[in-house]
Design an enzyme around this catalytic site. Structure first.
Site, PDB file in Angstrom:
ATOM      1  N   ALA A 328       0.839  -1.202   0.000  1.00 58.54           N
ATOM      2  CA  ALA A 328       0.000   0.000   0.000  1.00 58.54           C
ATOM      3  C   ALA A 328       0.869   1.245   0.000  1.00 58.54           C
ATOM      4  O   ALA A 328       1.953   1.262   0.593  1.00 58.54           O
ATOM      5  CB  ALA A 328      -0.922   0.008   1.214  1.00 58.54           C
ATOM      6  N   ASP A 368      -3.651  -0.514  17.843  1.00 60.53           N
ATOM      7  CA  ASP A 368      -2.299   0.054  17.774  1.00 60.53           C
ATOM      8  C   ASP A 368      -2.388   1.483  17.242  1.00 60.53           C
ATOM      9  O   ASP A 368      -2.797   1.694  16.103  1.00 60.53           O
ATOM     10  CB  ASP A 368      -1.423  -0.805  16.865  1.00 60.53           C
ATOM     11  CG  ASP A 368       0.038  -0.378  16.893  1.00 60.53           C
ATOM     12  OD1 ASP A 368       0.334   0.730  17.384  1.00 60.53           O
ATOM     13  OD2 ASP A 368       0.886  -1.158  16.424  1.00 60.53           O
ATOM     14  N   ASN A 373       0.432   3.307  10.785  1.00 63.63           N
ATOM     15  CA  ASN A 373      -0.599   2.327  10.431  1.00 63.63           C
ATOM     16  C   ASN A 373      -1.759   2.963   9.668  1.00 63.63           C
ATOM     17  O   ASN A 373      -2.718   2.271   9.323  1.00 63.63           O
ATOM     18  CB  ASN A 373      -1.150   1.649  11.691  1.00 63.63           C
ATOM     19  CG  ASN A 373      -0.103   0.813  12.389  1.00 63.63           C
ATOM     20  OD1 ASN A 373       0.868   0.382  11.776  1.00 63.63           O
ATOM     21  ND2 ASN A 373      -0.297   0.578  13.688  1.00 63.63           N
TER      22      ASN A 373
END
Length: 533
Positions: A328, A368, A373
């Site tokens: 990604a 998280d 992320n």
């Protein structure tokens, strides 16, 4: 728990990668060597030279060049280096034993030096740890080197301590763990090859067209390599360090015992229940099959979401210690500061919307808070979600009461906050008035965005400082540990609030929460729970 929450709002949330592309936050790597056609004996083993059997060398070269044009090449930290991971418990214990001896000798040398004519004791730090002879520069380097060598749970704790405020940890100790957070070493090629062969078989090369030898990300549990499938799909392959899953409990116990003995960690920083919860979360993060299943769950839950996307799992590259996912692109949230105010507001609004959906609609959350992320792609105006190892479910017996605590704070009802906190088993009802007042005040502070009638200015508030001032009372007078669900939940919420503050978001949150509240009870097909008498 409030200590962790307050500190999270003061600091960044985990290692911030630069254009990180897979669920493994951390420092990024030097220019890699490719395992691909005609590059080495290993490369030759994956080279497909017959028609119709895979990509040619030119195909791979063109795919790689196209990828490089799309985004800047990630790089490991300058401090990161190739270093063997001690895989057995004995070798890991030896590393901690060597650190203990080294710290003792280093402290003795520091005391001796300061005792000589002209020597002086240091007086920096507000926590009383600043004068510790264990916190010399030589000992700081010993701690950094040991944690970066053993990695695993020990490095994870070091990274957690790096976000603590210096009201509780001395500035010197804080700087030590900041260096740990930014420096993650990667395992040598032979050790990585052994993991791949043990997990995927000796013929694992047949599953890929190429795989980079040097990782682009290295963190506490594993490292991440970029690869290419035979159909041209770019993938990121996360490979777990050997021995870390089997050494979680011993690593945690050894490191905390050593730090408490040498530098005096604050009492209550790692209470028994929080340690148990931490060990459970680390065990989850070491199970890549579980992470793959969680990623697939989120991919289904968010399939129709216009703003968030989840990369596909590559099943043939998925085992307990290896995880392959679609590569990604995008930039981490902290790098979105240069975007327009409107775009930043939209990103933060969507982030809070996701948190509320995860907790009160899905009752399943990726906990998280690492900003790496969440990768924002300006071309599609979407955010890609990564790293699902810390995902967990929440039962209705928890969310039924928790949503009422938030509702009471949003309504400014302090008495109901106190009562619903008891219903949630956050409080016993027998706490001192000082503790009860501090707890309610902390909840009210965190509820302010949902109470504001107009757009709330996250960048102008002093949320972190105000909560930090309450933490000493909350640590000293707590009668029971908070619900275990709140440890991970509050880390995630604190990370979301911190992202909104860092991006100086101005967003209306009250209507967002009120809509969530009504949808929640409609889906439960029941009325809000009354306060217990």
């Amino acid at each position: 728990m409030w200590l962790e929450l307050g500190a999270m709002l003061r600091r960044t949330c985990g290692p911030l990668g630069r254009a990180v592309r897979l669920p493994c936050g951390g420092a990024l790597g030097p220019r890699p060597h490719w395992w691909g056609p005609c590059r080495s004996c290993l490369a030759q083993s994956v080279h497909q030279d017959q028609p119709g059997r895979g990509l040619s060398e030119d195909d791979i070269r063109r795919a790689r060049e196209a990828r490089l044009r799309k985004a800047p090449r990630p790089q490991l930290s300058d401090r990161s280096r190739e270093r063997k991971v001690p895989a057995s418990r004995i070798s890991r214990l030896a590393s901690f034993g060597g650190l203990a001896v080294g710290l003792g000798l280093g402290a003795l040398a520091e005391v001796t030096k300061k005792s000589l004519p002209g020597g002086s004791l240091q007086h920096e730090g507000v926590s009383g740890l600043g004068s510790s002879p264990f916190l010399s520069e030589a000992n700081a380097e010993r701690i950094v080197q040991t944690l970066c060598t053993v990695r695993g749970a020990a490095l994870k704790i070091g990274q957690m301590l790096s976000i603590q405020d210096n009201s509780f940890i001395s500035p010197q100790l804080q700087r030590i763990f900041e260096r740990v957070r930014q420096s993650a070493d990667f395992m040598p090629r032979w050790q990585m090859m052994r993991v791949l062969e043990e997990e995927l078989g000796k013929d694992w090369q047949d599953k890929v067209a190429s795989l980079e030898e040097v990782p682009f990300a290295a963190a506490s549990i594993g490292q991440v390599h970029q690869g290419l499938l035979k159909d041209g799909t770019e993938v990121a392959v996360k490979i777990q360090y050997p021995g870390v899953a089997q050494s979680i409990q011993s690593d945690v116990e050894n490191l905390l015992a050593l730090l408490k003995m040498s530098v005096g960690l604050p009492e209550g920083l790692f209470a028994e229940q929080s340690l148990q919860t931490l060990q459970q979360e680390l065990a989850w993060e070491c199970d890549y099959r579980r992470e793959a299943a969680c990623a697939q769950t989120f991919r289904k839950l968010l399939a129709d979401d216009p703003f968030f996307r989840v990369p596909a799992v590559v099943q043939e590259l998925c085992t307990t210690r290896v995880l392959g996912m679609e590569l990604a692109g995008g930039i981490p949230l902290d790098q979105c500061q240069g975007l327009s105010q409107d775009i930043r507001n939209q990103i933060c609004f969507q982030l809070l919307r996701l948190c509320l959906r995860e907790l009160f609609e899905f009752r399943f959350m990726q906990t998280d808070p690492n900003w790496a992320n969440f990768l924002y792609d300006a071309s599609s105006h979407q955010v890609t979600l990564l790293d699902f190892g810390a995902s967990r479910a929440f039962g209705t017996e928890f969310t039924d009461h928790y949503i009422e605590v938030v509702k009471a704070a949003a309504d400014g009802d302090r008495d109901r906050v106190l009562q619903k906190s008891q219903d949630l088993k956050f409080l016993t009802g027998f706490e001192t008035k000082a503790f009860s007042d501090a707890h309610v005040e902390a909840v009210m502070i965190l509820g302010e965005p949902f109470a504001a009638s107009g757009p709330y200015d996250f960048g102008a508030g002093e949320t972190a400082r105000r909560i930090q001032g309450l933490i000493p009372v909350l640590l000293r007078h707590r009668l029971r540990p908070p619900p275990e669900e709140t440890y991970a939940l509050h880390r995630k919420l604190a990370g979301a609030f911190l992202a909104c503050a860092r991006l100086h978001a101005h967003i209306a949150c009250r209507d967002l929460f009120q809509d969530t509240y009504h949808r929640y009870w409609a889906s439960r097909q029941t009325l809000p729970l009354p306060a217990a008498s």
